[in-house]
Design an enzyme around this catalytic site. Sequence first.
Site, PDB file in Angstrom:
ATOM      1  CD  GLU A 105      -3.153  -0.755   0.263  1.00  0.00           C
ATOM      2  OE1 GLU A 105      -3.079   0.261  -0.469  1.00  0.00           O
ATOM      3  OE2 GLU A 105      -4.136  -1.523   0.265  1.00  0.00           O
ATOM      4  CD  GLU A 142      -3.355  -7.237   2.848  1.00  0.00           C
ATOM      5  OE1 GLU A 142      -4.431  -6.745   3.240  1.00  0.00           O
ATOM      6  OE2 GLU A 142      -2.278  -6.614   2.855  1.00  0.00           O
TER       7      GLU A 142
HETATM    8  C1  IPT Z   1      -5.175  -3.759   3.745  1.00  0.00           C
HETATM    9  C2  IPT Z   1      -3.776  -3.624   4.268  1.00  0.00           C
HETATM   10  O1  IPT Z   1      -2.824  -3.994   3.308  1.00  0.00           O
HETATM   11  C3  IPT Z   1      -3.555  -4.427   5.496  1.00  0.00           C
HETATM   12  O2  IPT Z   1      -2.337  -4.034   6.070  1.00  0.00           O
HETATM   13  C4  IPT Z   1      -4.685  -4.264   6.461  1.00  0.00           C
HETATM   14  O3  IPT Z   1      -4.722  -2.932   6.871  1.00  0.00           O
HETATM   15  C5  IPT Z   1      -5.993  -4.583   5.809  1.00  0.00           C
HETATM   16  O4  IPT Z   1      -6.174  -3.760   4.710  1.00  0.00           O
HETATM   17  C6  IPT Z   1      -7.158  -4.336   6.731  1.00  0.00           C
HETATM   18  O5  IPT Z   1      -7.074  -5.050   7.910  1.00  0.00           O
HETATM   19  S1  IPT Z   1      -5.471  -2.342   2.746  1.00  0.00           S
HETATM   20  C7  IPT Z   1      -7.180  -2.111   2.521  1.00  0.00           C
HETATM   21  C8  IPT Z   1      -7.401  -0.727   1.997  1.00  0.00           C
HETATM   22  C9  IPT Z   1      -7.753  -3.089   1.566  1.00  0.00           C
END
Ligand code: IPT
Length: 923
Positions: A391, A467
């Site tokens: 990010e 993720e």
């Molecule tokens: C995403 C992040 O990469 C991760 O670090 C964590 O913050 C997660 O979200 C939420 O728990 S970024 C999000 C804008 C999809």
Amino acid sequence: MYFADFAPGAGRLEPRAALHSDAPSLDLGGEWRFRLSPVADVPDDFAAPSFDDASWDVLPVPAHWPLHGHGAPAYTNVVYPFPVDPPYVPDENPTGDYRRVFDLPEGWSGGRLRFEGVDSTFKVWLNGHELGFSTGSRLPAEFDAGPYLVRGRNVLAVRVHQWSAASYLEDQDMWWLPGIFREVTLTRSSADVFVRAAADGTLSFEGEGLLSVPELGVADLAPGVEVRVAAEPWSADSPRLYDATFTTAEETVRLRVGFRTITIEDGVLKANGVPLVFKGVNRHEFHPDHGRAVPYETMVEDVLLMKRHNVNAVRTSHYPPHPAFLDLCDEYGLWVVDECDLETHGFGHTGWRGNPTDDPRWSQALLDRMRRMVERDKNHPSVVMWSLGNEAGVGANLKVMADWTRRRDPSRPIHYEGDVSCANVDVYSRMYASHAEVAAIGRGEEEPLDDPELDAPRRAMPFVQCEYAHAMGNGPGGLAEYQELFDTHPRLAGGFVWEWIDHGLTHQEYGYAYGGDFGEPLHDSNFVVDGLVFPDRTPSPGLLDLKKVFEPVRFAFSEGTVTVTRAVPYPLAFPWALTADGTLVAEGVLEVPEGESAEVKLPALPEVAEPGGLWLTVQAVLGADLPWAAAGHEVAWGQTRVATAGRTATRVSGADGGGTLPAAGAAFDSRTGRLTGLFGLDVEGPRLELWRAPVDNERFGGLEWNWRQLGLHRLTHRVDAVIREDGVLTVRSRVAPAATDLGMNVTYRWSAEGEGLRLDVHVVPEGEWTLPLPRLGLAMTLPASVEEVVWFGRGPGEAYPDTGLAARVGGFGATVEELQTPYVYPQENGQRADVRWARLTGADGRGLRIEGDPAFGLTVRRWSTEDLAAASHLTDLRPGERVHVHLDHAQHGVGTAACGPGVLPLYELHAREARFAFRFSAV
Ligand code: IPT
């Protein structure tokens, strides 16, 4: 000022590999003298060897000072907790001054001071001489100590600032925790080596020294010379390592070499020529007492837990982990995506204006971070991809980082999710893409990029979900459906569930603290608590589900046979068990031939007449001890309901038992039709309930707000008719939220059935219900004396429509306390699904038996839904005067809408006509 400057450091030595050397080294960990100042502008006279620090506190190194009584932790996810005005930071800049006196051993000369991790910027003095400064909290920095070391007493002084220009590069979603949080050593090692070992047995290295791998007959190999040996390849499932030594004039380094090759062929990611599918998790470094100063035993625990839950990969979100963690990944076998310590997410809030990723003034700082990661971790077979960061938006500096990395290490693909154009990477990576989108990408049918020059290469890339399945609170829902996609489309290289652990910090009042609990003016609440394991590393139901979804052994049952497929080389045994009504009736061991797939005849089963059906469970357990689990550890299981001729299943209870009311033990209020007593128990309800304490996915995904707007948390109940006829008591009622014309017409029909009491419920919705319902079922309360629950249904753990894959059919028992899942932020939890019958009893063994027709969802707790919904910490939940029991016909799924897609249509609960029944009897 160095802490408000673009330069990443000064006075540091070139980065090199993390190595286990026999060169003398002095661990400088332990008790340091420490002083915290609220600002950075403090005299630095403390660096003088003669400075008197007697009045200072003592602080352990490694540690974070806010976890040792100095200041407090603070949590933000995306936003910076200071004005966005790089490279400047606020005057309020907690600054920790550290002093450590050490005696130099006799005969020692020269050496390097090595800092494995200091958050965020620090300056170093040795014996009053300034050595330099460094940034990059999760990266090592070395300084030449040689010229300033003296015989006997030496004084090391370090100044650490919480905020620095570098903080703009470290906006990861986690606690802000300054301090010297990894080891400090004085080492006389200076070696560097880069070993290249491929799956085809080729071996070579870069470095000034000689390499030997005795087991492979390699002795004193010279740099730049390639040999070919007969080595078994390294993989996560079979992590074969070869002990090696690298010898220079000054030292001998111990290495463990793994031979493996990562390639991308026809858009498919491959390891050693075989498609590689990450069954991964995102791991932050976290310990509830120590923050990111994670003890070694805890790292081992993480690796063992991952292996035992069929996890095969880790993304080191969002910074390089402690180097020992990667040694463990090599040893136990986990594929690693090693991520650079870079995140500038907060610039998203300023339209990405001034984003360091696209500002040439920051390019050296970003490159510095990448170099230090790659150089440190380049020898790990487990590391199969370099990630530029997380990010951090898009910009020219990504190319600077990627270009250098490609030159330095062409053997590993490059990953970065933040730039959908994929201009600088080798894999297409996304986060939280919906199932439908992942399916489209799997088929190669994703929306094209505007620029065909970028679209074509991206279309040829393998796809990774860096993720997915946000594991916040109750959930994640939808795991099985993602895995099915990963297993179906060769382009999909799997992914990494967000995230491994809840970052709840131990707190006296709250049990575990999250954002805001330390009085932070700006924070992101419990978004820091979204892991697969609780803060104390107890697996959550989400991890148990993930283990099921990731099973490397599958069972496909058909008439009289089961097909067993296995994708791992572990020695396995296959015990089976047959249960009737939750009780074991027969067991044995299935003989399964070796090989990837085998169809095996099921055992001949005894004839048992059982209305609830017979259930056959086959397990795959380790047939021998492995480094990460003992023989007998369950790797996978499958279950099937066996129905053979001659066994007719009767209904759990027949309609209309024929008896007349009042039945023994049941008392009703003749005016309202309300049940007032049940087999001597004082009861309230049962009556229709639609509300549940919203789960995180509903709280953050918007559904809770809609539900509350509709008023589902404040239903009214009106009795329209109480009819007693032919021994049947019928109560017609309308259940509805105020201010709307929506309602549920509910008919409760009570009749006697044998020694018990039967309740038939008929629900007919009225009006235009557009929102899904949280639940549809009955709620009742019983006296607090109820302690034990025994049930036949799915268990032992909780299950919701889109979770509970780990819950199998059987007979289970638990106390009311044990039925609760301790989500750090209280929310709906603990439902046991597909319950055919349950017994709720007190210490005297007496109580109530409840049978469902059809099977139902059972929830038993010592607090009401209202109390659960109002609680913000587990410590808010106190046992009350009643035991609250939910008998649900259905619940809504939980999804992952806190971050990602909501509940899949299949698991939505919509208002519709429903009929269900229960039979109550005394035990
Ligand atoms: C995403 C992040 O990469 C991760 O670090 C964590 O913050 C997660 O979200 C939420 O728990 S970024 C999000 C804008 C999809």
